[in-house]
Design a protein around this motif. Structure first.
Motif, PDB file in Angstrom:
ATOM      1  N   ARG A  15       0.848  -1.205   0.000  1.00  0.00           N
ATOM      2  CA  ARG A  15       0.000   0.000   0.000  1.00  0.00           C
ATOM      3  C   ARG A  15       0.877   1.246   0.000  1.00  0.00           C
ATOM      4  NH1 ARG A  15      -5.261   0.870   2.488  1.00  0.00           N
ATOM      5  NH2 ARG A  15      -5.430  -1.374   2.766  1.00  0.00           N
ATOM      6  N   ARG A  16       0.262   2.373  -0.296  1.00  0.00           N
ATOM      7  CA  ARG A  16       0.905   3.658  -0.057  1.00  0.00           C
ATOM      8  C   ARG A  16       0.995   3.817   1.459  1.00  0.00           C
ATOM      9  NH1 ARG A  16      -2.438   7.634  -3.459  1.00  0.00           N
ATOM     10  NH2 ARG A  16      -1.415   6.670  -5.251  1.00  0.00           N
ATOM     11  N   VAL A  17       2.162   4.076   1.988  1.00  0.00           N
ATOM     12  CA  VAL A  17       2.326   4.237   3.440  1.00  0.00           C
ATOM     13  C   VAL A  17       2.946   5.611   3.725  1.00  0.00           C
ATOM     14  CG1 VAL A  17       2.492   1.757   3.930  1.00  0.00           C
ATOM     15  CG2 VAL A  17       4.588   3.057   3.449  1.00  0.00           C
ATOM     16  N   PRO A  18       2.817   6.114   4.969  1.00  0.00           N
ATOM     17  CA  PRO A  18       3.358   7.442   5.276  1.00  0.00           C
ATOM     18  C   PRO A  18       4.844   7.556   4.907  1.00  0.00           C
ATOM     19  CG  PRO A  18       1.941   6.714   7.050  1.00  0.00           C
ATOM     20  CD  PRO A  18       2.079   5.547   6.117  1.00  0.00           C
ATOM     21  N   PRO A  19       5.286   8.765   4.507  1.00  0.00           N
ATOM     22  CA  PRO A  19       6.631   8.956   3.947  1.00  0.00           C
ATOM     23  C   PRO A  19       7.762   8.593   4.911  1.00  0.00           C
ATOM     24  CG  PRO A  19       5.526  11.065   4.314  1.00  0.00           C
ATOM     25  CD  PRO A  19       4.493   9.995   4.463  1.00  0.00           C
ATOM     26  N   GLU A  20       7.514   8.665   6.213  1.00  0.00           N
ATOM     27  CA  GLU A  20       8.566   8.344   7.190  1.00  0.00           C
ATOM     28  C   GLU A  20       9.210   6.992   6.887  1.00  0.00           C
ATOM     29  OE1 GLU A  20       5.665   9.737   7.836  1.00  0.00           O
ATOM     30  OE2 GLU A  20       5.797  11.128   9.518  1.00  0.00           O
ATOM     31  N   GLY A  21       8.384   5.995   6.628  1.00  0.00           N
ATOM     32  CA  GLY A  21       8.899   4.649   6.358  1.00  0.00           C
ATOM     33  C   GLY A  21       9.601   4.566   5.017  1.00  0.00           C
ATOM     34  N   MET A  22       9.035   5.225   4.009  1.00  0.00           N
ATOM     35  CA  MET A  22       9.623   5.190   2.668  1.00  0.00           C
ATOM     36  C   MET A  22      11.010   5.818   2.674  1.00  0.00           C
ATOM     37  SD  MET A  22       7.278   3.551   1.215  1.00  0.00           S
ATOM     38  CE  MET A  22       7.961   3.472  -0.443  1.00  0.00           C
ATOM     39  N   LYS A  23      11.171   6.907   3.450  1.00  0.00           N
ATOM     40  CA  LYS A  23      12.469   7.601   3.540  1.00  0.00           C
ATOM     41  C   LYS A  23      13.520   6.679   4.141  1.00  0.00           C
ATOM     42  CE  LYS A  23      10.692  12.267   3.944  1.00  0.00           C
ATOM     43  NZ  LYS A  23       9.907  12.963   4.978  1.00  0.00           N
ATOM     44  N   ILE A  24      13.121   5.941   5.175  1.00  0.00           N
ATOM     45  CA  ILE A  24      14.065   5.032   5.836  1.00  0.00           C
ATOM     46  C   ILE A  24      14.525   3.949   4.857  1.00  0.00           C
ATOM     47  CG2 ILE A  24      14.207   3.222   7.614  1.00  0.00           C
ATOM     48  CD1 ILE A  24      12.463   5.168   9.366  1.00  0.00           C
ATOM     49  N   LEU A  25      13.584   3.448   4.075  1.00  0.00           N
ATOM     50  CA  LEU A  25      13.941   2.394   3.115  1.00  0.00           C
ATOM     51  C   LEU A  25      14.866   2.929   2.027  1.00  0.00           C
ATOM     52  CD1 LEU A  25      10.651   0.333   2.620  1.00  0.00           C
ATOM     53  CD2 LEU A  25      12.621  -0.187   4.078  1.00  0.00           C
ATOM     54  N   SER A  26      14.573   4.130   1.541  1.00  0.00           N
ATOM     55  CA  SER A  26      15.443   4.623   0.459  1.00  0.00           C
ATOM     56  C   SER A  26      16.807   5.037   0.994  1.00  0.00           C
ATOM     57  CB  SER A  26      14.774   5.725  -0.367  1.00  0.00           C
ATOM     58  OG  SER A  26      14.216   6.695   0.459  1.00  0.00           O
ATOM     59  N   ALA A  27      16.842   5.583   2.219  1.00  0.00           N
ATOM     60  CA  ALA A  27      18.126   5.971   2.810  1.00  0.00           C
ATOM     61  C   ALA A  27      19.023   4.747   3.027  1.00  0.00           C
ATOM     62  CB  ALA A  27      17.905   6.698   4.123  1.00  0.00           C
ATOM     63  N   ALA A  28      18.416   3.602   3.331  1.00  0.00           N
ATOM     64  CA  ALA A  28      19.202   2.378   3.561  1.00  0.00           C
ATOM     65  C   ALA A  28      19.840   1.912   2.258  1.00  0.00           C
ATOM     66  CB  ALA A  28      18.313   1.283   4.137  1.00  0.00           C
ATOM     67  N   GLY A  29      19.227   2.266   1.149  1.00  0.00           N
ATOM     68  CA  GLY A  29      19.769   1.923  -0.178  1.00  0.00           C
ATOM     69  C   GLY A  29      19.743   0.432  -0.412  1.00  0.00           C
ATOM     70  N   ALA A  30      20.067   0.092  -1.653  1.00  0.00           N
ATOM     71  CA  ALA A  30      20.294  -1.312  -1.970  1.00  0.00           C
ATOM     72  C   ALA A  30      19.087  -2.218  -1.778  1.00  0.00           C
ATOM     73  CB  ALA A  30      21.491  -1.852  -1.209  1.00  0.00           C
ATOM     74  N   CYS A  31      17.913  -1.676  -1.490  1.00  0.00           N
ATOM     75  CA  CYS A  31      16.762  -2.574  -1.608  1.00  0.00           C
ATOM     76  C   CYS A  31      15.819  -2.016  -2.669  1.00  0.00           C
ATOM     77  CB  CYS A  31      16.110  -2.927  -0.274  1.00  0.00           C
ATOM     78  SG  CYS A  31      14.977  -1.791   0.450  1.00  0.00           S
ATOM     79  N   GLU A  32      15.413  -2.927  -3.507  1.00  0.00           N
ATOM     80  CA  GLU A  32      14.623  -2.556  -4.674  1.00  0.00           C
ATOM     81  C   GLU A  32      13.154  -2.698  -4.291  1.00  0.00           C
ATOM     82  OE1 GLU A  32      15.688  -4.946  -8.189  1.00  0.00           O
ATOM     83  OE2 GLU A  32      13.518  -5.056  -8.533  1.00  0.00           O
ATOM     84  N   VAL A  33      12.473  -1.547  -4.218  1.00  0.00           N
ATOM     85  CA  VAL A  33      11.104  -1.532  -3.707  1.00  0.00           C
ATOM     86  C   VAL A  33      10.097  -1.560  -4.851  1.00  0.00           C
ATOM     87  CG1 VAL A  33       9.394  -0.147  -2.463  1.00  0.00           C
ATOM     88  CG2 VAL A  33      11.734  -0.300  -1.592  1.00  0.00           C
ATOM     89  N   SER A  34       9.161  -2.495  -4.783  1.00  0.00           N
ATOM     90  CA  SER A  34       7.980  -2.343  -5.621  1.00  0.00           C
ATOM     91  C   SER A  34       6.777  -2.237  -4.688  1.00  0.00           C
ATOM     92  CB  SER A  34       7.840  -3.480  -6.636  1.00  0.00           C
ATOM     93  OG  SER A  34       7.631  -4.687  -5.979  1.00  0.00           O
ATOM     94  N   GLN A  35       5.788  -1.509  -5.144  1.00  0.00           N
ATOM     95  CA  GLN A  35       4.724  -1.096  -4.230  1.00  0.00           C
ATOM     96  C   GLN A  35       3.378  -1.074  -4.934  1.00  0.00           C
ATOM     97  OE1 GLN A  35       5.332   2.947  -2.861  1.00  0.00           O
ATOM     98  NE2 GLN A  35       4.191   2.558  -0.979  1.00  0.00           N
TER      99      GLN A  35
END
Ligand code: NDP
Ligand code: DGY
Length: 329
Positions: A15-35
């Motif tokens: 699902r679309r989730v609040p940006p706080e979580g998305m930022k943490i995932l992108s900052a960690a890098g190296a994980c390819e997110v599909s949503q």
């Protein structure tokens, strides 16, 4: 690090989730997110497609995570992180069999959910939605001695079914209203109950002696349908019933009967079966039933923090390190 034999770890977010979580995932890098990038739940077929080959799954309570989903994901799947404290939507036996770790979001939503439950209790007991409606529809003729009377907490007995994190936070908020006795039931007595003078009693005692019953237990095979005809028939005719746990703890046909026959005074529900409750559901025709759309944890701040915690749990599971809130099962 986040690399699986030189390749990116795959993550599916349902699902679309609040940006706080998305930022943490992108900052960690190296994980390819599909949503599933929508505010609506992911259709089952899209969920089954989306999880294919995923190492991590970030889901919500509206996603049923069963053997079919786990099989669709395949052997890569290491971690499931749910943005909820409840985990009744996940087949834990199947998850365990496959050695998959689970993250969830306890504590961070306790205050918001307890606050909403108290609001629902007061709204139900003091008939707030009915009152608001009467002001708008011209039903307010004058100050009338017995019009829109309800029930107050002062001097009352409150029964909490499931004095866990949220049940305890509800009890702490209700005591200052002048509650005389705080009863609770569950599998085991709780040391923390002393803080609210809680008396551990058999369920039957709680049901028959309480003026307000608040359900805050988890949904398990044991609590499914716990509040049924026999349960409501033991309640006082003047008692108010409130549920903010899971809809399936309540037999809604039996609740409807109890509310229409005068067996109990009123009910407030933040959770129902199904969700959403169809707009033509009989419970929605009753003035003494207040139904909310599962908004217990719905403050901006809490939802942001839940999203961040779900992201951190997911990363811990992907990296094979500690998860801030790992479910042990
Ligand atoms: P906890 O695990 O802290 O509390 C659950 C409680 O349920 C425990 O104290 C447990 O007591 C009790 N329980 C388990 N089985 C029974 C039983 N047979 N009879 C009575 N009590 C029982 O969880 P939380 O307080 O954090 O959350 C509780 C639930 O609230 C979640 O599982 C979720 O379903 C719901 N929830 C709803 C929200 C909403 O938006 N409306 C928001 C957040 C949560 P014991 O150990 O004695 O068995
Ligand atoms: C949960 O977390 O289980 C609630 O139902 C929603 O916050």
């Amino acid at each position: 690090g986040m690399q699986a034999v030189g390749k990116l770890m795959k993550v599916f977010i349902t699902r679309r989730v609040p940006p706080e979580g998305m930022k943490i995932l992108s900052a960690a890098g190296a994980c390819e997110v599909s949503q599933w990038d929508s505010d609506e739940p992911v259709p089952r077929t899209e969920l089954l497609k989306g999880v294919q080959g995923a190492h991590g799954l970030l889901c919500l309570l509206s996603d049923k995570i069963d053997a079919e989903v786990l099989d669709a994901a395949g052997p890569n799947l290491k971690v499931i992180s749910t943005m909820s404290v409840g985990f009744d939507h996940m087949a834990l036996d199947e998850i365990k069999k496959r050695g998959i770790r689970v993250g969830y979001t306890p504590d961070v939503l306790t205050d918001a959910t307890a606050e909403l439950t108290v609001a629902l209790l007061l709204a139900t007991a003091r008939r707030l939605p009915e009152g608001v409606e009467e002001v708008k529809n011209g039903g307010w003729s004058s100050w009338t001695p017995l019009w829109l009377c309800g029930y107050g907490l002062s001097g009352s007995t409150v029964g909490v079914i499931g004095l866990g994190r949220i049940g305890m936070a509800i009890a702490q908020r209700l005591m200052p209203f002048g509650v005389k006795r705080l009863l609770y039931s569950g599998r085991t007595a709780k040391a923390h109950a002393a803080e609210v003078n809680g008396e551990f009693v058999p369920l039957d005692t709680l049901v028959s002696e309480s003026d307000f019953i608040v359900v805050s237990c988890s949904l398990t095979p044991e609590t499914q349908g716990l509040c049924d005809k026999a349960f409501f028939s033991k309640m006082k005719n003047t008692a108010v019933f409130v549920n903010s746990s899971r809809g399936a703890v309540v037999n809604q046909e039996d609740l409807y009967q109890a509310l229409t026959s005068g067996q109990i005074a009123a009910a407030g529900l933040d959770v129902t079966t199904p969700e959403p409750l169809p707009t033509d559901h009989p419970l929605l025709t009753l003035k003494n039933c207040v139904v909310l759309p599962h908004i217990g944890s719905a403050t901006y701040s809490t939802r942001g923090i839940m999203s961040a915690l779900a992201a951190r749990n997911l990363l811990g599971g992907l990296q094979g390190t500690d998860m801030p809130s790992e479910l042990t099962f």
